[in-house]
Design a protein around this motif. Structure first.
Motif, PDB file in Angstrom:
ATOM      1  N   ILE A 143       0.818  -1.216   0.000  1.00 15.47           N
ATOM      2  CA  ILE A 143       0.000   0.000   0.000  1.00 15.47           C
ATOM      3  C   ILE A 143       0.850   1.264   0.000  1.00 15.47           C
ATOM      4  CG2 ILE A 143      -0.163   0.211   2.503  1.00 15.47           C
ATOM      5  CD1 ILE A 143      -3.078   1.005   2.134  1.00 15.47           C
ATOM      6  N   LEU A 144       2.129   1.146   0.357  1.00 18.29           N
ATOM      7  CA  LEU A 144       3.001   2.326   0.452  1.00 18.29           C
ATOM      8  C   LEU A 144       3.533   2.668  -0.936  1.00 18.29           C
ATOM      9  CD1 LEU A 144       4.889   1.372   3.730  1.00 18.29           C
ATOM     10  CD2 LEU A 144       2.869   2.811   3.474  1.00 18.29           C
ATOM     11  N   LYS A 145       2.708   3.345  -1.733  1.00 20.30           N
ATOM     12  CA  LYS A 145       3.039   3.646  -3.122  1.00 20.30           C
ATOM     13  C   LYS A 145       4.061   4.769  -3.261  1.00 20.30           C
ATOM     14  CE  LYS A 145       0.012   0.680  -4.671  1.00 20.30           C
ATOM     15  NZ  LYS A 145       0.442  -0.566  -5.331  1.00 20.30           N
ATOM     16  N   LYS A 146       4.363   5.485  -2.148  1.00 20.43           N
ATOM     17  CA  LYS A 146       5.311   6.599  -2.213  1.00 20.43           C
ATOM     18  C   LYS A 146       6.548   6.366  -1.350  1.00 20.43           C
ATOM     19  CE  LYS A 146       1.720  10.042  -3.149  1.00 20.43           C
ATOM     20  NZ  LYS A 146       1.124  11.338  -2.718  1.00 20.43           N
ATOM     21  N   LEU A 147       6.720   5.168  -0.828  1.00 19.42           N
ATOM     22  CA  LEU A 147       7.845   4.891   0.063  1.00 19.42           C
ATOM     23  C   LEU A 147       9.168   4.950  -0.707  1.00 19.42           C
ATOM     24  CD1 LEU A 147       8.447   4.088   3.006  1.00 19.42           C
ATOM     25  CD2 LEU A 147       8.501   1.715   2.232  1.00 19.42           C
ATOM     26  N   LYS A 148      10.118   5.730  -0.156  1.00 21.03           N
ATOM     27  CA  LYS A 148      11.425   5.887  -0.796  1.00 21.03           C
ATOM     28  C   LYS A 148      12.561   5.310   0.044  1.00 21.03           C
ATOM     29  CE  LYS A 148      10.184  10.047  -3.395  1.00 21.03           C
ATOM     30  NZ  LYS A 148      10.499  11.477  -3.659  1.00 21.03           N
ATOM     31  N   SER A 198       7.842  -0.244  -5.773  1.00 21.05           N
ATOM     32  CA  SER A 198       8.803   0.075  -6.834  1.00 21.05           C
ATOM     33  C   SER A 198       9.386   1.473  -6.685  1.00 21.05           C
ATOM     34  CB  SER A 198       8.125  -0.061  -8.201  1.00 21.05           C
ATOM     35  OG  SER A 198       7.018   0.818  -8.295  1.00 21.05           O
ATOM     36  N   THR A 199       8.789   2.309  -5.828  1.00 21.89           N
ATOM     37  CA  THR A 199       9.298   3.668  -5.629  1.00 21.89           C
ATOM     38  C   THR A 199      10.505   3.706  -4.704  1.00 21.89           C
ATOM     39  OG1 THR A 199       7.700   3.954  -3.833  1.00 21.89           O
ATOM     40  CG2 THR A 199       7.035   4.690  -6.016  1.00 21.89           C
ATOM     41  N   LEU A 200      10.866   2.575  -4.135  1.00 23.02           N
ATOM     42  CA  LEU A 200      11.936   2.537  -3.140  1.00 23.02           C
ATOM     43  C   LEU A 200      13.263   2.972  -3.760  1.00 23.02           C
ATOM     44  CD1 LEU A 200      11.627   1.720  -0.191  1.00 23.02           C
ATOM     45  CD2 LEU A 200      12.642  -0.474  -0.762  1.00 23.02           C
ATOM     46  N   GLU A 201      13.968   3.894  -3.058  1.00 20.08           N
ATOM     47  CA  GLU A 201      15.265   4.388  -3.514  1.00 20.08           C
ATOM     48  C   GLU A 201      16.400   3.972  -2.581  1.00 20.08           C
ATOM     49  OE1 GLU A 201      14.999   8.574  -3.949  1.00 20.08           O
ATOM     50  OE2 GLU A 201      13.482   8.506  -5.543  1.00 20.08           O
ATOM     51  N   GLU A 202      16.062   3.666  -1.334  1.00 21.09           N
ATOM     52  CA  GLU A 202      17.092   3.293  -0.356  1.00 21.09           C
ATOM     53  C   GLU A 202      16.573   2.158   0.514  1.00 21.09           C
ATOM     54  OE1 GLU A 202      19.984   5.461   2.980  1.00 21.09           O
ATOM     55  OE2 GLU A 202      18.424   6.589   1.934  1.00 21.09           O
ATOM     56  N   LEU A 203      17.318   1.059   0.575  1.00 23.21           N
ATOM     57  CA  LEU A 203      16.933  -0.120   1.344  1.00 23.21           C
ATOM     58  C   LEU A 203      18.124  -0.576   2.175  1.00 23.21           C
ATOM     59  CD1 LEU A 203      14.959  -2.405   2.056  1.00 23.21           C
ATOM     60  CD2 LEU A 203      15.754  -3.621   0.019  1.00 23.21           C
ATOM     61  N   LYS A 204      17.916  -0.633   3.515  1.00 22.37           N
ATOM     62  CA  LYS A 204      18.981  -1.054   4.423  1.00 22.37           C
ATOM     63  C   LYS A 204      18.485  -2.223   5.265  1.00 22.37           C
ATOM     64  CE  LYS A 204      21.131   3.521   4.831  1.00 22.37           C
ATOM     65  NZ  LYS A 204      21.596   4.569   5.769  1.00 22.37           N
ATOM     66  N   ILE A 205      19.158  -3.383   5.102  1.00 25.76           N
ATOM     67  CA  ILE A 205      18.836  -4.580   5.892  1.00 25.76           C
ATOM     68  C   ILE A 205      20.143  -5.116   6.479  1.00 25.76           C
ATOM     69  CG2 ILE A 205      17.479  -6.715   5.921  1.00 25.76           C
ATOM     70  CD1 ILE A 205      16.215  -5.969   3.366  1.00 25.76           C
ATOM     71  N   ASN A 206      20.903  -4.244   7.133  1.00 25.49           N
ATOM     72  CA  ASN A 206      22.156  -4.640   7.756  1.00 25.49           C
ATOM     73  C   ASN A 206      21.893  -5.371   9.066  1.00 25.49           C
ATOM     74  OD1 ASN A 206      23.692  -3.186   5.741  1.00 25.49           O
ATOM     75  ND2 ASN A 206      23.132  -1.317   6.811  1.00 25.49           N
TER      76      ASN A 206
END
Length: 720
Positions: free
Chosen positions: A395-400, A418-426
């Motif tokens: 549902i988070l269509k604007k999550l970056k 698909s709007t995601l620009e930064e993903l951190k799973i450290n």
């Protein structure tokens, strides 16, 4: 005589026969009246109550009235007690006076047969042949919200029903519906003063109900007036708001009409020029346009305004949990001891911080109330992969930006926007990345997966293919032995520190023409395991960090475009000659601290190709016994570290070139040489502490090229 006697006898028989025939007709008639009475009772109210405690004392000259009328306040229907009808299987005769037999005693008083009285409220008793039969009022439950027990009544009634009852409309008393000519009708036989007494009772009862009704009406009128005033105020506010919206809408329509008309006029003028229309046609068209203008301008007056739906008031947002704070479009719940994602409903919220809690799961509906979220921090929780719903992030269509560091994930969450620009799973437990794990993340720029259990065996070569925009990739603190395959062509920075990488093959960076920074510190690399063509042809690679590996000399075949080389913490003993000679424009930063360099491993050709470009040179914490040759030729050098070595002296011309005046040279040439000295050296910082230098033996010209003596660090020195 016999004929006359026979005639009398015949007439007597006829009279007896006629009397016998009329006698049975009376019972069906009374039976019909009884049935009619019972039918009327079935249509009446479901419960009965006496109107007044009525006690009738009978005498030898007074006939007891058997039918007690009761006023039902709920629906205005008159009812009669069941116990007063058909007692003992027959109907009592009220046309005769009661005898002495069948008397009853109640409360020390003598009651005649068929006498009626009320020993207690809501209980009516009847004397029937010496037996006392009592009937208690029964009340059925009500379904209304408010109930009232009227004065003198036994059962409660609905307060709203009492308000609507008019005692003036009370129907006439109905009972057994006797026929008008029935000689046995008890109502026709009752004395006149008994009827008068009953009328008086009805009148008093009416007055009491009217008084109570007025009081209730006054209270309700007051409440109604207050409610009406509030509704009137709301209505006025709403009308004012509607008027403002209507004016704005009209103004907007008027402006659009003007703009549309101007464009239309321009188009029509252009068409007129092209088609050369007849003047008469032009006048007609202009007239029609003027009429249309007038219609548009006056449309606000003659047209019925559109009815916009009244906006519903926004639902009340549930309060934030303890430990959370709200600032503009950000809700912060850091270290708030939460065990689940709080239910927040705020479409304007763009940032949610939930770091440092005890959240274990993310259900599908967790973010339904904040669909416009752009930044979500879920770091340092206990979230597991099975605890994340398959539609949790959809549902988070604007999550970056999504941060999930420090959890217990074993897989990358599914259905990421698909709007995601930064993903951190450290700092999780990721042990696999398949080709579908990062699907649809075409806008992802930064991906950090440090501190997991990833290796070239469980990362698919096609895992990074969907990442068309990825430029920053961190895979440190994993279990890679080689450079991961399938790196996207857009990659610019690659961090693989703290792995177990042993070699760099020729095909590792074949498709990464845009790569700029590679960090490979704290691995198991040797110079012999770096392929000659691994990165020498990279045109944009400017920085390589090979610190804390197993290198014994500076690697050859470094990239041509290299500017920044970090080799700290290896076992380097030698800098081969011409190792930097092929670089263009040339190396600028060289860090060789904490190695095993000595003077035999450095010669003037070691820095060939970097003399005019090198800006910083770190040779501290090595085994040098004197200042290396070639320092004076480094024209761009600004920072030199030679501390923590075994240097004992600093010759005059080893760091700064000294110029000696010749008497045969004219003054002009001297000025040119002095000017050349100022331009040749740019050294600003020099570190020589922790060596074996005797500062008293230093020449005053040893550091003459350094602009400020405060930039020369000589103390402390080691004791011999």
């Amino acid at each position: 005589m016999q004929i006359t006697s026979f005639l009398y006898y015949f007439l007597f028989v006829c009279l007896c026969f006629d009397f016998a025939q009329n006698q049975p007709n009376e019972n069906p008639r009374r039976q019909r009246r009884r049935m009619s009475y019972r039918r009327s009772r079935k249509g009446s109210s479901a419960y009965r109550r006496p109107n007044r405690l009525l006690q009738l004392k009978t005498s030898a000259t007074v006939t007891v009235v058997p039918i007690i009328p009761l006023i039902n306040i709920d629906d205005g229907i008159t009812e009669i007690f069941d116990s007063l009808i058909g007692l003992g299987g027959h109907e009592s005769s009220y046309s005769v006076l009661p005898g002495k037999k069948g008397h009853c005693t109640a409360n020390g008083m003598m009651m005649y047969d068929k006498a009626v009285w009320s020993p207690k409220p809501c209980i009516t008793c009847l004397c029937s042949k010496g037996k006392v039969i009592c009937d208690e009022t029964t009340c059925l439950p009500l379904t209304c919200h408010r109930t009232v027990i009227p004065e003198g009544e036994c059962c409660p009634v609905c307060s709203d029903i009492v308000l609507n009852i008019s005692l003036d409309d009370t129907p006439e008393i109905s009972g057994a519906s006797p026929e008008p000519n029935d000689p046995s009708d008890p109502v026709l036989l009752q004395p006149l003063h008994i009827q008068t007494e009953m009328d008086e009772l009805f009148r008093q009862e009416k007055e009491k109900f009217k008084g109570r009704e007025k009081k209730i009406h006054k209270k309700d009128n007051k409440k109604t007036k207050e409610k009406k005033s509030q509704e009137e105020k709301k209505r006025h506010d709403h009308e004012a708001h509607q008027k403002v919206e209507e004016e704005l809408r009209r103004e907007e329509e008027r402006r659009r009409a003007y703009e549309k008309e101007e464009l239309q006029i321009e188009k029509e003028e252009e068409e007129k020029r092209k088609e050369n229309k007849h003047p008469e046609q032009e006048r007609k068209q202009q007239k029609s346009e003027e009429e249309e203008d007038e219609h548009i301008l006056r449309g606000d007056v003659f047209r019925i305004p559109l009815r916009f739906p009244i906006p519903e008031p926004p639902a009340e947002t549930p309060p934030l949990p303890t430990g959370c704070s709200n600032s503009d479009t950000t809700v912060s719940c850091i270290n708030a001891k939460l065990t689940q994602i709080p239910p927040i409903t705020d479409p304007e919220l763009t940032s949610l911080e939930l770091e440092g809690n005890s959240i274990t799961s993310i259900p599908d509906e967790a973010f339904n109330g904040i669909p416009n979220l752009e930044r979500l921090d879920l770091g340092k929780n206990n979230i597991t992969s099975p605890g994340i719903g398959p539609q949790a992030f959809k549902i988070l269509k604007k999550l970056k930006r999504l941060y999930m560091d420090g959890n217990a994930l074993v897989h990358i969450p599914p259905e990421l926007p698909s709007t995601l620009e930064e993903l951190k799973i450290n700092e999780n437990h990721l042990h696999a990345i398949d080709e579908d794990s990062l699907q649809e993340l075409k806008n992802l720029v930064t991906l950090e997966l440090e501190g997991n259990k990833l290796s070239e065996a469980n990362v698919s070569p096609l895992a990074f293919r969907p990442l068309k925009s990825l430029s920053y990739l961190r895979l440190g603190r994993n279990k890679f032995r080689t450079i991961p395959q399938g790196l996207p062509t857009s990659i610019q920075e690659l961090y693989l520190e703290n792995n177990q990488i042993e070699e760099i093959s020729e095909i590792c960076f074949n498709h990464t023409s845009n790569i700029n920074i590679i960090v490979l510190k704290h691995n198991q690399l040797e110079e012999s395991r770096i392929a000659p063509l691994a990165w020498i042809n990279q045109e944009n690679l400017e920085s390589i960090d090979l610190s804390y590996n197993k290198l014994y000399h500076v690697p050859s075949y470094l990239p041509k475009s290299l500017l920044h080389l970090v080799l700290i913490g290896n076992q380097i003993e030698r800098i081969p000659g011409y190792v930097f000679g092929h670089m263009k424009p040339g190396l600028e930063y060289l860090y060789l601290s904490f190695n095993k360099l000595n003077n035999d491993g450095i010669d003037p050709l070691s820095f060939y190709g970097a003399y005019r470009t090198l800006r910083e040179l770190f040779l501290d914490h090595n085994e040098l016994k004197f200042v290396p040759f070639g320092i004076t030729d480094m024209k761009a050098l600004t920072f030199l570290r030679l501390n923590n070595n075994k240097i004992r002296t600093v010759p005059t011309e080893r760091i700064c070139q000294s110029t000696v005046k010749d008497d045969n040279v004219d003054d002009d040439s001297d000025e040119e040489e002095e000017e050349g000295e100022v331009e040749d050296s740019r050294l600003e910082h020099l570190h020589l502490e922790n060596n074996y230098i005797n500062t008293r033996d230093l020449s005053p010209y040893a550091f003459s090229c350094i602009r400020s003596y405060s930039s020369v660090v000589l103390k402390p020195q080691k004791i011999k």
